[in-house]
Enzyme design. Structure first.
Site, PDB file in Angstrom:
ATOM      1  N   ARG A 112      11.657   8.491 -12.849  1.00 11.08           N
ATOM      2  CA  ARG A 112      10.349   8.567 -12.191  1.00 11.08           C
ATOM      3  C   ARG A 112      10.416   8.009 -10.779  1.00 11.08           C
ATOM      4  NH1 ARG A 112       5.551   6.455 -15.804  1.00 11.08           N
ATOM      5  NH2 ARG A 112       4.603   7.054 -13.854  1.00 11.08           N
ATOM      6  N   ASP A 141       7.296  -5.124  -8.021  1.00 13.60           N
ATOM      7  CA  ASP A 141       8.218  -4.020  -8.324  1.00 13.60           C
ATOM      8  C   ASP A 141       9.692  -4.426  -8.181  1.00 13.60           C
ATOM      9  OD1 ASP A 141       6.071  -2.414  -8.882  1.00 13.60           O
ATOM     10  OD2 ASP A 141       6.087  -1.372  -6.962  1.00 13.60           O
ATOM     11  N   CYS A 195      -0.798   1.250 -19.676  1.00 12.47           N
ATOM     12  CA  CYS A 195       0.612   1.642 -19.662  1.00 12.47           C
ATOM     13  C   CYS A 195       1.449   0.434 -20.063  1.00 12.47           C
ATOM     14  CB  CYS A 195       1.025   2.169 -18.294  1.00 12.47           C
ATOM     15  SG  CYS A 195       1.131   0.903 -17.048  1.00 12.47           S
ATOM     16  N   ARG A 212      -0.142   7.448 -13.770  1.00 10.54           N
ATOM     17  CA  ARG A 212      -1.429   6.835 -13.422  1.00 10.54           C
ATOM     18  C   ARG A 212      -1.830   7.099 -11.975  1.00 10.54           C
ATOM     19  NH1 ARG A 212      -3.635   2.893 -15.724  1.00 10.54           N
ATOM     20  NH2 ARG A 212      -4.149   2.239 -13.629  1.00 10.54           N
ATOM     21  N   ARG A 245      -4.284  -2.058 -16.559  1.00 14.36           N
ATOM     22  CA  ARG A 245      -4.454  -1.350 -15.297  1.00 14.36           C
ATOM     23  C   ARG A 245      -5.747  -0.537 -15.178  1.00 14.36           C
ATOM     24  NH1 ARG A 245       1.285   1.129 -13.665  1.00 14.36           N
ATOM     25  NH2 ARG A 245       0.432   0.921 -11.565  1.00 14.36           N
ATOM     26  N   LYS A 253       8.637   6.555  -2.803  1.00 14.15           N
ATOM     27  CA  LYS A 253       7.792   7.160  -3.848  1.00 14.15           C
ATOM     28  C   LYS A 253       6.320   6.787  -3.656  1.00 14.15           C
ATOM     29  CE  LYS A 253       7.460   5.066  -8.010  1.00 14.15           C
ATOM     30  NZ  LYS A 253       6.123   4.732  -8.536  1.00 14.15           N
ATOM     31  N   ASN A 254       6.052   5.499  -3.465  1.00 17.51           N
ATOM     32  CA  ASN A 254       4.653   5.058  -3.439  1.00 17.51           C
ATOM     33  C   ASN A 254       3.945   5.373  -2.130  1.00 17.51           C
ATOM     34  OD1 ASN A 254       4.905   4.327  -6.061  1.00 17.51           O
ATOM     35  ND2 ASN A 254       5.061   2.123  -5.691  1.00 17.51           N
TER      36      ASN A 254
HETATM   37  N1  EPU Z   1      -6.636  -3.817 -11.039  1.00 17.57           N
HETATM   38  C1  EPU Z   1      -7.824  -3.956 -11.704  1.00 17.57           C
HETATM   39  N2  EPU Z   1      -8.824  -3.067 -11.414  1.00 17.57           N
HETATM   40  C2  EPU Z   1      -8.683  -2.070 -10.509  1.00 17.57           C
HETATM   41  C3  EPU Z   1      -7.451  -1.926  -9.830  1.00 17.57           C
HETATM   42  C4  EPU Z   1      -6.445  -2.823 -10.119  1.00 17.57           C
HETATM   43  O1  EPU Z   1      -7.996  -4.861 -12.535  1.00 17.57           O
HETATM   44  O2  EPU Z   1      -9.643  -1.307 -10.320  1.00 17.57           O
HETATM   45  C5  EPU Z   1      -5.530  -4.771 -11.321  1.00 17.57           C
HETATM   46  C6  EPU Z   1      -4.344  -4.094 -11.995  1.00 17.57           C
HETATM   47  O3  EPU Z   1      -4.542  -3.975 -13.396  1.00 17.57           O
HETATM   48  C7  EPU Z   1      -3.216  -5.034 -11.619  1.00 17.57           C
HETATM   49  C8  EPU Z   1      -3.608  -5.476 -10.210  1.00 17.57           C
HETATM   50  O4  EPU Z   1      -5.012  -5.240 -10.097  1.00 17.57           O
HETATM   51  O5  EPU Z   1      -3.212  -6.141 -12.488  1.00 17.57           O
HETATM   52  C9  EPU Z   1      -2.904  -4.746  -9.081  1.00 17.57           C
HETATM   53  O6  EPU Z   1      -2.929  -3.350  -9.338  1.00 17.57           O
HETATM   54  P1  EPU Z   1      -2.876  -2.224  -8.207  1.00 17.57           P
HETATM   55  O7  EPU Z   1      -4.121  -1.435  -8.286  1.00 17.57           O
HETATM   56  O8  EPU Z   1      -2.511  -2.839  -6.896  1.00 17.57           O
HETATM   57  O9  EPU Z   1      -1.666  -1.338  -8.726  1.00 17.57           O
HETATM   58  P2  EPU Z   1      -1.539   0.225  -8.537  1.00 17.57           P
HETATM   59  O10 EPU Z   1      -2.191   0.603  -7.277  1.00 17.57           O
HETATM   60  O11 EPU Z   1      -1.947   0.900  -9.787  1.00 17.57           O
HETATM   61  C10 EPU Z   1       0.667   0.207  -7.136  1.00 17.57           C
HETATM   62  C11 EPU Z   1       2.041   0.786  -7.289  1.00 17.57           C
HETATM   63  C12 EPU Z   1       2.785   0.040  -8.380  1.00 17.57           C
HETATM   64  C13 EPU Z   1       2.866  -1.428  -7.970  1.00 17.57           C
HETATM   65  C14 EPU Z   1       1.453  -1.982  -7.746  1.00 17.57           C
HETATM   66  C15 EPU Z   1       1.435  -3.411  -7.245  1.00 17.57           C
HETATM   67  C16 EPU Z   1       1.718   3.095  -6.654  1.00 17.57           C
HETATM   68  C17 EPU Z   1       1.665   4.511  -7.044  1.00 17.57           C
HETATM   69  N3  EPU Z   1       1.914   2.199  -7.623  1.00 17.57           N
HETATM   70  O12 EPU Z   1       0.028   0.380  -8.406  1.00 17.57           O
HETATM   71  O13 EPU Z   1       4.102   0.592  -8.424  1.00 17.57           O
HETATM   72  O14 EPU Z   1       3.488  -2.176  -8.989  1.00 17.57           O
HETATM   73  O15 EPU Z   1       0.760  -1.168  -6.781  1.00 17.57           O
HETATM   74  O16 EPU Z   1       2.160  -3.524  -6.066  1.00 17.57           O
HETATM   75  O17 EPU Z   1       1.612   2.774  -5.479  1.00 17.57           O
HETATM   76  C18 EPU Z   1       6.142   1.141  -9.442  1.00 17.57           C
HETATM   77  O18 EPU Z   1       6.426   1.819  -8.427  1.00 17.57           O
HETATM   78  O19 EPU Z   1       6.995   0.849 -10.327  1.00 17.57           O
HETATM   79  C19 EPU Z   1       4.770   0.652  -9.627  1.00 17.57           C
HETATM   80  C20 EPU Z   1       4.288   0.278 -10.806  1.00 17.57           C
END
Ligand code: EPU
Length: 419
Positions: free
Chosen positions: A397, A303, A115, A91, A120, A22-23
């Protein structure tokens, strides 16, 4: 709304095929915006989030067709705008921001908002795009971004962000000049995106390490690509085999993407061995407690934290699980407690006192991975007891036909419609 009903106590035995990731699918769909012409993605998981990403592109005018094999042609994309109604349901829609800006010089994308698992924010995405010359304003809940042509920049992320790294990498691929992303995410999905961008004609180096360098090019061409297997789905089935004392072969699973999780399983007493085109996982029924801290890749993935808590609950003694990525990712704890688990939360740490004899009852899913954990607890529950996991739309999802896959391994699982 659907619920999943599970009769506990059956060891899972047999083979299961792991679906596409998915990711990876989500950023790869967004990356099609960068190319002129038709992108073809194969091994696309048939999931609600993937469908939503297709809808985001279609709502902007792109031609999107297919499911398992998905074809996307952004030539007809006219409105570079991702509306709140779609973004609020997923998101990861933010992944269109970088590609839209790089290709069309403008983008309007709804701010995702918080969320269940945390606030996030996306300021790292915006900061990096501004470094590349984008003018960004926030207006009525929307990110409005404009630029002539993005230029290369040195960017350092303040924290490791997966979709942030992806957005900046996609934008930099079409920027003028050289960019670097420091403190980049090293997840396999980042590597796969870099690999696809390079197939499209981009010049990305270092993906999979903490420093990615990108030499911008004038244009990118469409490609065909088969998506790698989903490491989180695989990890979830590994735990399912363990907590039921089962014997499961995961076909198509790439163990090198799951080194930290497999190390925890082995230390806990689960047998994990490579076989042709996959991994065989055998549970013993008696497990050692674990100390687990979630970290960006190659650390233990957030995850899989909820799913491993179910295994920890079965272990003989006290386990300590610390969540460092998201501030609110223990929503499964009170639900697991309703099934007899003894778990105490102290800040970002959960103290799990095993062994638990899970007993089925009605529980409520709160987010994708928490839902998976509740299904696992239902499978591990005492024979003859029934678990009803409500609000399974969260599960849909990210897990393709999970009840069918589990039934194929001998589980007593069915989906029911609730009023
Ligand atoms: N963060 C910030 N500011 C930013 C970006 C991130 O504070 O501008 C913080 C987030 O709030 C969080 C941390 O940094 O506390 C890491 O967030 P990240 O941006 O890495 O998460 P993401 O890219 O939104 C992806 C996966 C998630 C997975 C996370 C961490 C996708 C579509 N989603 O989310 O997957 O948990 O990386 O590995 O790739 C899931 O599949 O269930 C899922 C939530």
């Amino acid at each position: 709304m659907d619920a999943i009903v599970i009769r506990g106590g059956r060891p899972l035995v047999g083979e299961v095929a792991i679906s596409g990731a998915k990711n990876s699918a989500l950023p790869l769909i967004a990356s099609a915006i960068l190319a002129s012409g038709r992108t073809t993605l194969r091994n696309v998981p048939v999931l609600r989030d993937v469908h939503t990403m297709g809808e985001v592109l279609a709502s902007m005018g792109a031609a999107v067709a297919g499911t398992r094999v998905l074809q996307i042609d952004a030539a007809s994309l006219k409105r570079p705008e991702a509306a709140y109604d779609l973004v609020r349901t997923m998101r990861a829609s933010i992944l269109v921001l970088g590609p839209l800006l790089a290709r069309f010089g403008q983008a309007r994308v709804s701010l995702p908002g918080g969320c269940a698992i945390g606030a996030r924010p996306v300021e790292q995405h915006l900061k990096g795009l501004e470094r590349m010359g984008a003018k960004i304003t926030l207006d009525e809940g929307y990110i409005e971004a404009r630029c002539r042509r993005l230029h290369g920049a040195e960017m350092t992320c303040d924290m490791v962000t997966v979709t942030g790294t992806m957005n900046l990498m996609m934008a930099a691929a079409l920027a003028r000049g050289h960019s670097t992303i420091e403190n980049a995410a090293r997840e396999p999905e980042v590597e796969e995106l870099a690999c696809v961008l390079n197939k499209m004609g981009a010049r990305v180096h270092g993906a999979g390490t903490a420093v990615i360098s990108i030499e911008g090019v004038e244009e990118l061409h469409p490609v065909e690509h088969a998506i790698m297997p989903d490491r989180i789905e695989a990890g979830t089935f590994m735990v399912a085999a363990a907590v039921t004392g089962g014997d499961v072969v995961l076909r198509g699973c790439l163990p090198e993407h799951l080194a930290a999780a497999i190390a925890q399983l082995v230390a806990a007493g689960v047998s994990v061995e490579p076989v042709a085109d996959g991994v065989r996982v055998r549970g013993s029924g008696r497990y050692q407690p674990m100390e687990l801290v979630t970290q960006p890749h190659p650390g233990f993935p957030t995850d899989l934290q909820a799913q491993f808590m179910v295994l920890a609950a079965l272990a003989d003694g006290q386990s300590v699980i610390t969540e460092t990525i998201f501030e609110n990712r223990f929503m499964h704890v009170p639900e697991l407690a309703r099934m007899n688990a003894r778990i105490h939360i102290e800040g970002r740490t959960a103290i799990v006192r095993g062994p638990t004899r899970f007993k089925g009852t009605t529980v409520m899913a709160s987010d994708l991975r928490a839902s998976a954990a509740l299904v696992l607890a239902g499978l591990a529950a005492q024979p003859g007891t029934t678990t009803r996991v409500r609000r399974v739309y969260h599960l849909d999802r990210g897990y393709e036909r999970i009840e069918r896959k589990l039934r194929g391994l001998g589980a007593q699982v069915r989906r029911v419609r609730e009023a």
